[in-house]
Design a protein around this motif. Structure first.
Motif, PDB file in Angstrom:
ATOM      1  N   GLU A 216      15.173  41.944  47.725  1.00 45.43           N
ATOM      2  CA  GLU A 216      14.848  42.776  46.560  1.00 45.43           C
ATOM      3  C   GLU A 216      14.515  41.922  45.340  1.00 45.43           C
ATOM      4  OE1 GLU A 216      16.663  46.461  43.864  1.00 45.43           O
ATOM      5  OE2 GLU A 216      17.795  45.662  45.573  1.00 45.43           O
ATOM      6  N   ASN A 217      15.260  40.847  45.128  1.00 51.16           N
ATOM      7  CA  ASN A 217      14.984  39.978  43.989  1.00 51.16           C
ATOM      8  C   ASN A 217      13.684  39.199  44.163  1.00 51.16           C
ATOM      9  OD1 ASN A 217      17.248  40.716  42.506  1.00 51.16           O
ATOM     10  ND2 ASN A 217      18.535  39.132  43.409  1.00 51.16           N
ATOM     11  N   ILE A 218      13.373  38.828  45.395  1.00 49.35           N
ATOM     12  CA  ILE A 218      12.084  38.172  45.653  1.00 49.35           C
ATOM     13  C   ILE A 218      10.948  39.123  45.301  1.00 49.35           C
ATOM     14  CG2 ILE A 218      10.566  37.260  47.449  1.00 49.35           C
ATOM     15  CD1 ILE A 218      13.034  36.262  48.913  1.00 49.35           C
ATOM     16  N   VAL A 219      11.057  40.356  45.772  1.00 55.88           N
ATOM     17  CA  VAL A 219      10.022  41.361  45.496  1.00 55.88           C
ATOM     18  C   VAL A 219       9.867  41.584  43.993  1.00 55.88           C
ATOM     19  CG1 VAL A 219       9.394  43.791  45.763  1.00 55.88           C
ATOM     20  CG2 VAL A 219      10.339  42.522  47.710  1.00 55.88           C
ATOM     21  N   ASN A 220      10.983  41.773  43.296  1.00 57.18           N
ATOM     22  CA  ASN A 220      10.924  42.057  41.861  1.00 57.18           C
ATOM     23  C   ASN A 220      10.311  40.901  41.076  1.00 57.18           C
ATOM     24  OD1 ASN A 220      12.094  44.554  42.266  1.00 57.18           O
ATOM     25  ND2 ASN A 220      14.169  43.859  41.823  1.00 57.18           N
ATOM     26  N   ASN A 221      10.674  39.667  41.416  1.00 61.38           N
ATOM     27  CA  ASN A 221      10.141  38.514  40.696  1.00 61.38           C
ATOM     28  C   ASN A 221       8.647  38.339  40.920  1.00 61.38           C
ATOM     29  OD1 ASN A 221      12.146  36.485  39.230  1.00 61.38           O
ATOM     30  ND2 ASN A 221      13.269  37.467  40.902  1.00 61.38           N
ATOM     31  N   CYS A 222       8.176  38.644  42.096  1.00 65.09           N
ATOM     32  CA  CYS A 222       6.737  38.544  42.371  1.00 65.09           C
ATOM     33  C   CYS A 222       5.963  39.683  41.717  1.00 65.09           C
ATOM     34  CB  CYS A 222       6.483  38.544  43.874  1.00 65.09           C
ATOM     35  SG  CYS A 222       7.036  37.065  44.738  1.00 65.09           S
TER      36      CYS A 222
END
Length: 321
Positions: A216-222
Motif C-alpha cells: 500500500e505504501n509503495i502504491v501511494n508513494n508512486c
C-alpha cells in the motif's frame, strides 16, 4: 435375556462407545495462518475499476541477507528465497493494475533470447525502481506434550526490506521494513491423528505477509507523484510523445508541458536537485499507436510553444485534479 443382563451390557458398552467418539473427535489436525493475506475479490474489483495513468515500475533482484540455505554451493545469482520474494511482490503490484511492471531480474536472459531470434532489444525505462532484500528468515518447531495428547506447531518468520527509487533523480523516496509470520499446528490424542511434516507453503505465506504490509505504501508513494512523459519528435509529421494505451493514455487527454527547472547542488547532501519547472503550454492527445509497451507513442496537439531543437528540456505531466 433378562432385564438385569441387558442393563449390565448397556453399562459396559455405552462408556466404551462414548470414549471412542471422544477420541475420534479429539484426534484432529488444525491449521492456522498468521498474517497470511491473500488477494481477495474486493482487491481484484478495485484493480478492475482503476482507469487512470499507470506508472512504469521495475523490480531489481532481491538479495538474501540471511544465512538460511547458504551452503558451500550457494549461488547468489540464483537464490530461491530472493526470487520467491520478487515473484510475490510482482504479483501483489500487478493485482493493483496501477503499474506497468518491467522485467529487470532476468533482463540478460531476455536480451540473449532476442539476439538469438534476430530481434533488437528495446528496453523501456522505468519511472521507479524497487530494490530490496530478505533481511530475516527462520523456522521453528515447538510443541506441547499432555497426558493423552501431543501438539506440534510449525512457525516461519520472514522480514523484507525495500527501497523505492525515483529513477529520474536517483533519490530514495520511500524505505521500510516489514515482518510476516505464518504458522500451522497439528495434534494427536491417544496416538490418533497425524503429525505433519514441514509445510513448505509456510515460506510463501510468511514472505507474503511481510510484503502485503509494504504494498500500500509503495502504491501511494508512486501514485502521489505526477505521471510523466516526454517529447519524442516534433516535425512536419506531427508531435509525438512517449506512452500509449497500456499506460492509460487515450484520445482527448490533456497534459501540461513544463520547461525543466535548472539543477543546483544541495550543499547538505552533495546531490544535484532539479528545481520546479515552468509551465509553457499543454498537449492534447489525438491518437495513440504502437504495438506494445516497448514502442508505444501518442500523437498530440500543442497549445503554447516549445523549442523544437531542445525537446529534452521539457517534461509532460498529468494535470492536477
Amino acid at each position: 435375556m433378562k432385564a438385569s443382563e441387558m442393563a449390565a451390557i448397556i453399562r459396559n458398552v455405552v462408556p466404551v462407545a462414548c470414549l471412542a467418539i471422544l477420541i475420534a473427535g479429539c484426534a484432529s489436525r488444525a491449521t492456522k495462518d498468521v498474517n497470511a493475506v491473500s488477494i481477495g475479490s474486493s482487491a481484484k474489483n478495485a484493480a478492475a475499476s482503476y482507469t487512470g495513468l499507470k506508472r512504469k515500475v521495475a523490480i531489481a533482484r532481491f538479495s538474501n541477507e540471511t544465512t538460511y540455505a547458504k551452503g558451500a554451493f550457494y549461488d547468489k545469482e540464483n537464490d530461491p528465497l530472493g526470487k520467491q520474494t520478487v515473484d510475490i511482490l510482482s504479483a501483489r503490484l500487478a493485482a493493483t493494475d496501477k503499474f506497468i511492471l518491467l522485467e529487470r531480474t532476468d533482463l540478460d536472459s531476455i536480451n540473449a533470447e532476442k539476439e538469438l531470434a534476430g530481434l533488437t532489444a528495446r528496453n523501456v525505462g522505468a519511472d521507479y525502481l524497487i530494490i530490496g532484500s530478505l533481511t530475516k528468515y527462520g523456522r521453528k518447531n515447538t510443541g506441547e506434550q499432555g497426558f493423552i495428547s501431543r501438539t506440534k506447531r510449525q512457525t516461519v518468520e520472514a522480514g523484507v526490506s525495500i527501497r523505492l527509487v525515483d529513477v529520474a533523480t536517483g533519490q530514495i523516496i520511500y524505505s521500510e521494513e516489514a515482518n510476516g509470520e505464518a504458522e500451522t499446528e497439528s495434534s494427536t490424542t491417544f496416538g490418533m491423528g497425524g503429525m505433519a511434516g514441514f509445510d513448505a507453503t509456510l515460506s510463501d505465506k510468511a514472505i507474503s505477509a511481510a510484503i502485503t504490509q509494504l504494498v500500500e505504501n509503495i502504491v501511494n508513494n508512486c501514485m502521489d507523484r505526477p505521471w510523466k512523459s516526454y517529447f519524442l519528435s516534433y516535425d512536419s509529421d506531427g508531435i509525438i510523445i512517449s506512452g500509449g494505451k497500456s499506460q492509460g493514455i487515450k484520445a482527448g487527454d490533456t497534459f501540461n508541458v513544463l520547461r525543466r527547472g535548472k539543477q543546483v547542488k544541495n550543499p547538505q547532501t552533495g546531490m544535484m536537485v532539479e528545481l520546479p519547472g515552468t509551465q509553457v503550454g499543454t498537449v492534447t492527445v489525438i491518437m495513440t499507436g504502437g504495438e506494445d509497451k516497448n514502442n508505444e507513442f501518442a500523437f498530440v496537439e500543442l497549445t503554447g510553444s516549445v523549442d523544437r531543437a531542445s525537446l529534452n528540456s521539457y517534461i509532460i505531466e498529468e494535470q492536477k485534479k
